[in-house]
Each structure stands twice: as structure tokens, then as C-alpha cells.
Design a protein around this motif. Sequence first.
Motif, PDB file in Angstrom:
ATOM      1  N   ASN A   1       0.752  -1.082  -0.258  1.00 46.73           N
ATOM      2  CA  ASN A   1       0.079  -0.063   0.140  1.00 46.73           C
ATOM      3  C   ASN A   1       0.697   1.119   0.005  1.00 46.73           C
ATOM      4  N   GLU A   2       2.198   1.545  -0.011  1.00 47.76           N
ATOM      5  CA  GLU A   2       2.632   2.001   0.347  1.00 47.76           C
ATOM      6  C   GLU A   2       4.030   2.188  -0.719  1.00 47.76           C
ATOM      7  N   VAL A   3       4.046   2.128  -1.707  1.00 47.22           N
ATOM      8  CA  VAL A   3       5.161   2.033  -2.972  1.00 47.22           C
ATOM      9  C   VAL A   3       4.090   0.633  -3.885  1.00 47.22           C
ATOM     10  N   GLU A   4       4.802   1.818  -4.928  1.00 47.63           N
ATOM     11  CA  GLU A   4       3.713   1.219  -6.322  1.00 47.63           C
ATOM     12  C   GLU A   4       4.865   1.646  -7.596  1.00 47.63           C
ATOM     13  N   LEU A   5       5.206   0.132  -7.898  1.00 46.80           N
ATOM     14  CA  LEU A   5       6.693   0.299  -8.573  1.00 46.80           C
ATOM     15  C   LEU A   5       5.320  -0.019 -10.074  1.00 46.80           C
ATOM     16  N   VAL A   6       6.415   0.708 -10.818  1.00 47.79           N
ATOM     17  CA  VAL A   6       6.594   0.723 -12.434  1.00 47.79           C
ATOM     18  C   VAL A   6       7.877   0.495 -12.856  1.00 47.79           C
ATOM     19  N   THR A   7       7.560  -0.489 -14.300  1.00 45.41           N
ATOM     20  CA  THR A   7       8.883  -0.906 -14.595  1.00 45.41           C
ATOM     21  C   THR A   7       8.883  -0.400 -16.260  1.00 45.41           C
ATOM     22  N   GLY A   8       9.730  -0.692 -16.847  1.00 49.14           N
ATOM     23  CA  GLY A   8       9.854   0.158 -18.519  1.00 49.14           C
ATOM     24  C   GLY A   8      11.561   0.415 -18.832  1.00 49.14           C
TER      25      GLY A   8
ATOM     26  N   THR B   1      13.662   2.696 -22.003  1.00 52.03           N
ATOM     27  CA  THR B   1      13.694   4.387 -22.823  1.00 52.03           C
ATOM     28  C   THR B   1      13.607   3.790 -23.872  1.00 52.03           C
ATOM     29  N   GLN B   2      14.596   2.615 -24.743  1.00 58.09           N
ATOM     30  CA  GLN B   2      14.414   1.815 -25.524  1.00 58.09           C
ATOM     31  C   GLN B   2      14.487   0.531 -25.141  1.00 58.09           C
ATOM     32  N   PRO B   3      12.992  -0.702 -25.319  1.00 56.66           N
ATOM     33  CA  PRO B   3      12.724  -1.332 -24.527  1.00 56.66           C
ATOM     34  C   PRO B   3      13.452  -2.925 -26.001  1.00 56.66           C
ATOM     35  N   ALA B   4      14.384  -3.920 -25.304  1.00 55.89           N
ATOM     36  CA  ALA B   4      14.009  -4.326 -26.561  1.00 55.89           C
ATOM     37  C   ALA B   4      12.856  -5.335 -26.491  1.00 55.89           C
ATOM     38  N   GLU B   5      12.723  -6.240 -27.278  1.00 58.35           N
ATOM     39  CA  GLU B   5      11.541  -6.414 -27.742  1.00 58.35           C
ATOM     40  C   GLU B   5      10.969  -8.210 -26.943  1.00 58.35           C
TER      41      GLU B   5
ATOM     42  N   PRO C   1       8.625  -6.606 -22.355  1.00 57.39           N
ATOM     43  CA  PRO C   1       9.632  -4.971 -22.052  1.00 57.39           C
ATOM     44  C   PRO C   1       8.847  -4.480 -22.371  1.00 57.39           C
ATOM     45  N   ARG C   2       8.745  -3.221 -21.709  1.00 58.09           N
ATOM     46  CA  ARG C   2       7.555  -1.706 -22.576  1.00 58.09           C
ATOM     47  C   ARG C   2       8.298  -0.779 -22.426  1.00 58.09           C
ATOM     48  N   GLU C   3       7.710  -0.054 -23.071  1.00 56.47           N
ATOM     49  CA  GLU C   3       8.262   1.960 -22.982  1.00 56.47           C
ATOM     50  C   GLU C   3       8.169   2.518 -21.508  1.00 56.47           C
TER      51      GLU C   3
END
Length: 119
Positions: free
Chosen positions: A17-24, A26-30, A52-54
Motif C-alpha cells: 500500500n505504500e510503494v507503487e512499482l513501474v517498470t519500463g 527508454t529503448q526496451p528490447a523486443e 519489455p515495455r517503454e
Amino acid sequence: MAYAFAQQERSSRDFENEVELVTGGTQPAEHVHDEVVHTMDAIGIDISDRTPREVTFEEIQASDIVITMGCSAEDVCPAGWAGDNRDWDLDDPDGKSHDEVGRIRDEIRQRVSDLFDEF
């Protein structure tokens, strides 16, 4: 790798409830590189279904801390961004031996744990 370890840390420390994670990236692999999938699988973490996502400008703007693995977030962050940007300057595991990827994995695991210690 960092996202998988961060998910574990967040859960084990009861920070859902305290930490939101985002992953991505700037030039992600396929795709997630096979050597990374195998090295994580060796410690019981299955990331074979990940894609992988941008990361978006808006996601970075909304973040308090941005961790980059060996590059700067300057390309996506304007100079006025007030968040904390930390570059861990890690080797890219793509094409590395199993032992080298394992070393990178273990360093990421420790850095993620240390970051959560700060919280």
C-alpha cells in the motif's frame, strides 16, 4: 530483474500500500533475453512471460524515485523534474555468460534490497 526483486521486497516488507512499482525502459528490447530468464529461473523466479515495455514521460513525472540500470533518464525527464534519479551503472546482461548474468542479477538483488532499506 530489478522489477521482480522489487515485487518480492515490497511483498515481504508489507509495502504493497505504500510503494507503487513501474517498470519500463527508454529503448526496451523486443523480449526478455534468454540468459536473463534462465538466470532468474535458477533462483526460482519465473519471468518468462514478461514483455519489455517503454516507460512513459507521465510515469516518470509521477515517480518519486527513478532507477536506471546504466543510462540516464535525462532523455525522458526535463531538467525541472524534482524526483530522485539514480543510475546503477550496471552491465547489460545481453550476450553475457551465465556467470556474468548471475553476478549482475545478484548485484541488482542487493541494490533493490538496499533501496527498500531506505524506505
